[in-house]
Design an enzyme around this catalytic site. Structure first.
Site, PDB file in Angstrom:
ATOM      1  CB  CYS A 177      -0.994  -0.004   1.172  1.00 19.52           C
ATOM      2  SG  CYS A 177      -0.298   0.269   2.809  1.00 19.52           S
ATOM      3  NE  ARG A 211      -4.534   1.407   1.596  1.00 19.77           N
ATOM      4  CZ  ARG A 211      -4.416   2.056   0.451  1.00 19.77           C
ATOM      5  NH1 ARG A 211      -5.333   1.918  -0.487  1.00 19.77           N
ATOM      6  NH2 ARG A 211      -3.387   2.850   0.230  1.00 19.77           N
ATOM      7  CG  ASP A 216      -5.052   5.167   2.906  1.00 23.80           C
ATOM      8  OD1 ASP A 216      -5.124   4.741   4.087  1.00 23.80           O
ATOM      9  OD2 ASP A 216      -4.042   5.734   2.459  1.00 23.80           O
TER      10      ASP A 216
END
Length: 151
Positions: A8, A14, A122
């Protein structure tokens, strides 16, 4: 041994969750799972406290993970590279040296039939519910990945 990398932006929200989730679903003697970020914002730090708390509530401990930045050598060190969104896909592919490198990179939700989303949002600027939703998306995706890899 199959090596899988989760990627990420900052490697604090994440990808640490995806790392912990997939790792929990695969046998450690056959698979290695790691995570990285395309940015260098949090190198050496632990995952975001909200990712740690969300994982802990699901019985996973990701608190020992340390953030690191994606590197070209990751193409040599990993067999599959799952990215969380299109922006990270593009950032990773820019570093690819050839078609073989590019072929390793996949959007983690690209084959998810239970979600209309194709990117993992996100949750960094969000709240605990956003982290929970990301966890659920990743858990579903990782379950499908684990079933496919364990065949």
């Amino acid at each position: 041994m199959t090596r899988i990398l989760m990627v990420c932006l900052g490697n604090i929200c994440r990808s640490p969750l995806a790392h912990g989730i997939l790792e929990s679903k695969l046998p450690a003697d056959k698979f290695i799972v790691d995570s990285a970020g395309t940015g260098d914002y949090h190198i050496g730090k632990a995952p975001d406290h909200r990712s740690i708390a969300t994982a802990k509530a699901k019985g996973l401990d990701i608190s020992n993970q340390k953030c690191r930045q994606f590197d070209v050598s990751d193409f040599d060190n990993f067999d599959i590279i799952y990215v969380m969104d299109q922006s990270n896909y593009e950032d990773v592919v820019k570093l690819a040296r050839d078609k073989e490198d590019i072929a390793k990179v996949k959007l983690i939700l690209q084959n998810s039939q239970s979600s209309t989303l194709k990117e993992v949002p996100d949750p960094y600027w969000g709240n605990a519910q956003d982290f929970e939703e990301v966890y659920n998306l990743l858990d579903d995706a990782c379950e499908k990945i684990a079933i496919h890899l364990n065949r």
